[in-house]
Every structure is written in structure tokens, then in C-alpha cells.
Design a protein around this motif. Structure first.
Motif, PDB file in Angstrom:
ATOM      1  N   LYS A  30     -20.734  -6.943  -5.519  1.00  0.00           N
ATOM      2  CA  LYS A  30     -21.706  -5.849  -5.492  1.00  0.00           C
ATOM      3  C   LYS A  30     -21.284  -4.763  -4.507  1.00  0.00           C
ATOM      4  CE  LYS A  30     -25.916  -8.380  -6.807  1.00  0.00           C
ATOM      5  NZ  LYS A  30     -27.303  -8.701  -6.427  1.00  0.00           N
ATOM      6  N   ARG A  31     -20.865  -5.179  -3.338  1.00  0.00           N
ATOM      7  CA  ARG A  31     -20.506  -4.199  -2.312  1.00  0.00           C
ATOM      8  C   ARG A  31     -19.227  -3.458  -2.688  1.00  0.00           C
ATOM      9  NH1 ARG A  31     -23.508  -4.172   2.047  1.00  0.00           N
ATOM     10  NH2 ARG A  31     -21.924  -3.222   3.372  1.00  0.00           N
ATOM     11  N   LEU A  32     -18.297  -4.150  -3.319  1.00  0.00           N
ATOM     12  CA  LEU A  32     -17.080  -3.489  -3.781  1.00  0.00           C
ATOM     13  C   LEU A  32     -17.413  -2.449  -4.845  1.00  0.00           C
ATOM     14  CD1 LEU A  32     -14.033  -3.113  -4.078  1.00  0.00           C
ATOM     15  CD2 LEU A  32     -14.008  -5.105  -5.600  1.00  0.00           C
ATOM     16  N   LEU A  33     -18.236  -2.838  -5.811  1.00  0.00           N
ATOM     17  CA  LEU A  33     -18.624  -1.891  -6.859  1.00  0.00           C
ATOM     18  C   LEU A  33     -19.397  -0.720  -6.285  1.00  0.00           C
ATOM     19  CD1 LEU A  33     -18.624  -1.230  -9.851  1.00  0.00           C
ATOM     20  CD2 LEU A  33     -20.662  -2.674 -10.122  1.00  0.00           C
ATOM     21  N   TYR A  34     -20.249  -0.992  -5.306  1.00  0.00           N
ATOM     22  CA  TYR A  34     -21.050   0.068  -4.662  1.00  0.00           C
ATOM     23  C   TYR A  34     -20.145   1.135  -4.062  1.00  0.00           C
ATOM     24  CZ  TYR A  34     -24.677   2.210  -1.730  1.00  0.00           C
ATOM     25  OH  TYR A  34     -25.549   3.109  -1.136  1.00  0.00           O
ATOM     26  N   ILE A  35     -19.179   0.712  -3.244  1.00  0.00           N
ATOM     27  CA  ILE A  35     -18.364   1.702  -2.539  1.00  0.00           C
ATOM     28  C   ILE A  35     -17.446   2.461  -3.499  1.00  0.00           C
ATOM     29  CG2 ILE A  35     -16.471   0.126  -1.908  1.00  0.00           C
ATOM     30  CD1 ILE A  35     -16.385   1.597   0.811  1.00  0.00           C
ATOM     31  N   LEU A  36     -17.009   1.799  -4.566  1.00  0.00           N
ATOM     32  CA  LEU A  36     -16.162   2.485  -5.539  1.00  0.00           C
ATOM     33  C   LEU A  36     -16.961   3.489  -6.366  1.00  0.00           C
ATOM     34  CD1 LEU A  36     -13.920  -0.461  -6.804  1.00  0.00           C
ATOM     35  CD2 LEU A  36     -13.276   1.390  -5.238  1.00  0.00           C
ATOM     36  N   SER A  80      -6.665 -12.447   6.970  1.00  0.00           N
ATOM     37  CA  SER A  80      -6.332 -11.748   5.731  1.00  0.00           C
ATOM     38  C   SER A  80      -7.584 -11.652   4.871  1.00  0.00           C
ATOM     39  CB  SER A  80      -5.220 -12.472   4.963  1.00  0.00           C
ATOM     40  OG  SER A  80      -5.647 -13.761   4.584  1.00  0.00           O
ATOM     41  N   TYR A  81      -7.621 -10.636   4.013  1.00  0.00           N
ATOM     42  CA  TYR A  81      -8.775 -10.405   3.153  1.00  0.00           C
ATOM     43  C   TYR A  81      -8.330 -10.479   1.697  1.00  0.00           C
ATOM     44  CZ  TYR A  81     -10.854  -8.567   7.449  1.00  0.00           C
ATOM     45  OH  TYR A  81     -11.320  -8.428   8.728  1.00  0.00           O
ATOM     46  N   PRO A  82      -8.980 -11.312   0.876  1.00  0.00           N
ATOM     47  CA  PRO A  82      -8.571 -11.462  -0.527  1.00  0.00           C
ATOM     48  C   PRO A  82      -9.057 -10.301  -1.399  1.00  0.00           C
ATOM     49  CG  PRO A  82     -10.451 -12.872  -0.077  1.00  0.00           C
ATOM     50  CD  PRO A  82     -10.068 -12.238   1.240  1.00  0.00           C
ATOM     51  N   LEU A  83      -8.691  -9.087  -1.019  1.00  0.00           N
ATOM     52  CA  LEU A  83      -9.181  -7.909  -1.721  1.00  0.00           C
ATOM     53  C   LEU A  83      -8.671  -7.856  -3.157  1.00  0.00           C
ATOM     54  CD1 LEU A  83     -10.678  -5.259  -1.910  1.00  0.00           C
ATOM     55  CD2 LEU A  83      -8.749  -4.137  -0.754  1.00  0.00           C
ATOM     56  N   ARG A  84      -7.376  -8.125  -3.344  1.00  0.00           N
ATOM     57  CA  ARG A  84      -6.808  -8.061  -4.693  1.00  0.00           C
ATOM     58  C   ARG A  84      -7.517  -9.034  -5.635  1.00  0.00           C
ATOM     59  NH1 ARG A  84      -0.404  -8.597  -5.328  1.00  0.00           N
ATOM     60  NH2 ARG A  84      -0.584  -6.750  -4.001  1.00  0.00           N
ATOM     61  N   GLN A  85      -7.792 -10.233  -5.143  1.00  0.00           N
ATOM     62  CA  GLN A  85      -8.496 -11.228  -5.959  1.00  0.00           C
ATOM     63  C   GLN A  85      -9.909 -10.766  -6.287  1.00  0.00           C
ATOM     64  OE1 GLN A  85      -8.572 -15.141  -4.209  1.00  0.00           O
ATOM     65  NE2 GLN A  85     -10.159 -15.887  -5.593  1.00  0.00           N
ATOM     66  N   LEU A  86     -10.587 -10.170  -5.301  1.00  0.00           N
ATOM     67  CA  LEU A  86     -11.945  -9.677  -5.516  1.00  0.00           C
ATOM     68  C   LEU A  86     -11.953  -8.571  -6.565  1.00  0.00           C
ATOM     69  CD1 LEU A  86     -14.930  -9.794  -4.621  1.00  0.00           C
ATOM     70  CD2 LEU A  86     -14.374  -8.057  -2.899  1.00  0.00           C
ATOM     71  N   VAL A  87     -10.996  -7.664  -6.482  1.00  0.00           N
ATOM     72  CA  VAL A  87     -10.892  -6.587  -7.470  1.00  0.00           C
ATOM     73  C   VAL A  87     -10.668  -7.171  -8.856  1.00  0.00           C
ATOM     74  CG1 VAL A  87      -9.489  -4.640  -8.249  1.00  0.00           C
ATOM     75  CG2 VAL A  87     -10.081  -4.849  -5.827  1.00  0.00           C
ATOM     76  N   THR A 143     -11.533 -10.144 -10.088  1.00  0.00           N
ATOM     77  CA  THR A 143     -12.732 -10.785 -10.645  1.00  0.00           C
ATOM     78  C   THR A 143     -13.765  -9.749 -11.071  1.00  0.00           C
ATOM     79  OG1 THR A 143     -13.708 -11.076  -8.438  1.00  0.00           O
ATOM     80  CG2 THR A 143     -12.408 -12.892  -9.320  1.00  0.00           C
ATOM     81  N   LEU A 144     -13.878  -8.657 -10.307  1.00  0.00           N
ATOM     82  CA  LEU A 144     -14.818  -7.602 -10.677  1.00  0.00           C
ATOM     83  C   LEU A 144     -14.348  -6.888 -11.942  1.00  0.00           C
ATOM     84  CD1 LEU A 144     -17.352  -5.951 -10.155  1.00  0.00           C
ATOM     85  CD2 LEU A 144     -16.027  -4.509  -8.594  1.00  0.00           C
ATOM     86  N   LYS A 145     -13.055  -6.609 -12.043  1.00  0.00           N
ATOM     87  CA  LYS A 145     -12.524  -5.951 -13.241  1.00  0.00           C
ATOM     88  C   LYS A 145     -12.776  -6.790 -14.480  1.00  0.00           C
ATOM     89  CE  LYS A 145      -8.583  -3.823 -13.265  1.00  0.00           C
ATOM     90  NZ  LYS A 145      -7.136  -3.519 -13.095  1.00  0.00           N
TER      91      LYS A 145
END
Length: 216
Positions: A153-159, A184-191, A193-195
Motif C-alpha cells: 500500500k505504501r509503495l503504491l501510495y508514493i508512486l 538491506s531492503y527487499p525493494l525489488r521483491q516488493l515492486v 509482488t505489487l506489479k
């Protein structure tokens, strides 16, 4: 709607809480800046009522923290200070309204409802067949609800809040992980799953910089 009152005058804070709850709002109180700081880190409120002269951490610093966490947050300053410098500083930091004490509870309700009505105009972001409600972070695709986890949700919000603009990885991480310190932050993985939940379109990687949400 959730409201946080930050006020060291507890009799006043309790009166405001009672009035607001009678009008359908969910209200919490923080009596000093440190308590408010912890509340702001732990929970997103729809609206904040901040006194300026607070013990431990003043209202201006709290306002900056809130706007840093969520630049679209609705913040109303309630204070006895009539100093023009305080008013200028509050607006420069992003407050939505400034109410001088003493004030009538009905005046506060009028101002709050006015702010809410203004904010609701811009509360929904619609892109292609996607609708995102910013205040609740709810996602709908073809008018059907799509379940998202908190970080999705927060990733989609900021984008979406920066539609068609590149958001750096650093800014995304700071917003999504809310200042959490990790190796480390699993940003690529989060992106990824959201995609998948968005049928693999709209989110574009900008090599070496970050990501952006685009119209198809």
C-alpha cells in the motif's frame, strides 16, 4: 476518520475529543511532543490538531515530521500564539489551517469539515482501470477491491502520488519502511509482488535511480 490531538492542556484536549467523537470522529490524545512523536511513527492519522508550545518537542517540529512522513497529511495548528513568525513558519512547513485560542468548538468543527471536503476532492487517484483511495490506501481494479499488504500500500501510495515522475529508491525506502533501519531492503521483491497484482503494467523501473508509475 482518525484524528490525533496534541495538546498539553488536558481539560481542553478532552473537551475537543468529546465534541469530535460526538460528530463521528475517532480521536486520540497526546499530551506532549514525545508522546505525539511515538503516535505519529506508529500510526497514520487522517487529521492532526497540534498545539505549538508543547513539552519535550514543539508543534513546529512535529508538523515537519508529519509532513515528511506524509506530505498530504491534513494538519491544523491550534495555539494561543499570535506571533506572525509562528504563523508564517507553520504554513511554510505545510499546515492546512491555523486556529488561535480561544476558539469555539463549533468553529473547529466547521474548519475541520471544510478541510476534509477539500481533501476528499483529491483523495482518489484514477489511472486506466485502477482506482486508489489515498486516505484508506484501498486499491480497486475494474471496480473490484484488491487486497494489499501494508508495504505494498505504501509503495503504491508514493508512486501514485508522484504519477509519471521518477521516485528515487532512497525516497521509496524511507517512506515504505518508515525509517526502519535494516542492512538491506527487499525493494525489488516488493515492486515485483505489487506489479503482479497490477497485471505487470504501470510500474516502470528507471535504471540506477528508482521507479515511476505511468499510464498505459
Amino acid at each position: 476518520m482518525d484524528i490525533l490531538i496534541v495538546e498539553d492542556d488536558l481539560p481542553l484536549a478532552n473537551v475537543l475529543k468529546k465534541v469530535l467523537e460526538k460528530n463521528g470522529f475517532n480521536v486520540n490524545i497526546a499530551s506532549d511532543g514525545e508522546e505525539a512523536f511515538n503516535e505519529i511513527l506508529e500510526k497514520n492519522y487522517n487529521l492532526y490538531l497540534l498545539d505549538i508550545n508543547l513539552p519535550k518537542l514543539n508543534g513546529h517540529k512535529l508538523l515537519k515530521l508529519i509532513k515528511h512522513k506524509d506530505e498530504n497529511a491534513i494538519v491544523t495548528m491550534i495555539t494561543a500564539s499570535a506571533e506572525i513568525e509562528d504563523i508564517e513558519k507553520a504554513y511554510s512547513y505545510g499546515c492546512s489551517e491555523y486556529i488561535k485560542k480561544p476558539f469555539h468548538a463549533k468553529e473547529l468543527l466547521i474548519r475541520i469539515n471544510n478541510l476534509i471536503n477539500k481533501n476528499e476532492i483529491n483523495d482518489e487517484i484514477i489511472v486506466d482501470n485502477i482506482k486508489f483511495v489515498k486516505s484508506t490506501m484501498d486499491l480497486f481494479i475494474d471496480n473490484k477491491p484488491v487486497e494489499l499488504r501494508k508495504k505494498e500500500k505504501r509503495l503504491l501510495y508514493i508512486l501514485l502520488d508522484n504519477l509519471d515522475k521518477t521516485v528515487t529508491k532512497e525516497k521509496i525506502i524511507e517512506f515504505v519502511w518508515e525509517g526502519e533501519k535494516k542492512d538491506s531492503y527487499p525493494l525489488r521483491q516488493l515492486v515485483s509482488t505489487l506489479k503482479a497484482k497490477l497485471s505487470n503494467h504501470n510500474i516502470v523501473s528507471v535504471v540506477g535511480i528508482g521507479y515511476k508509475f505511468v499510464k498505459v
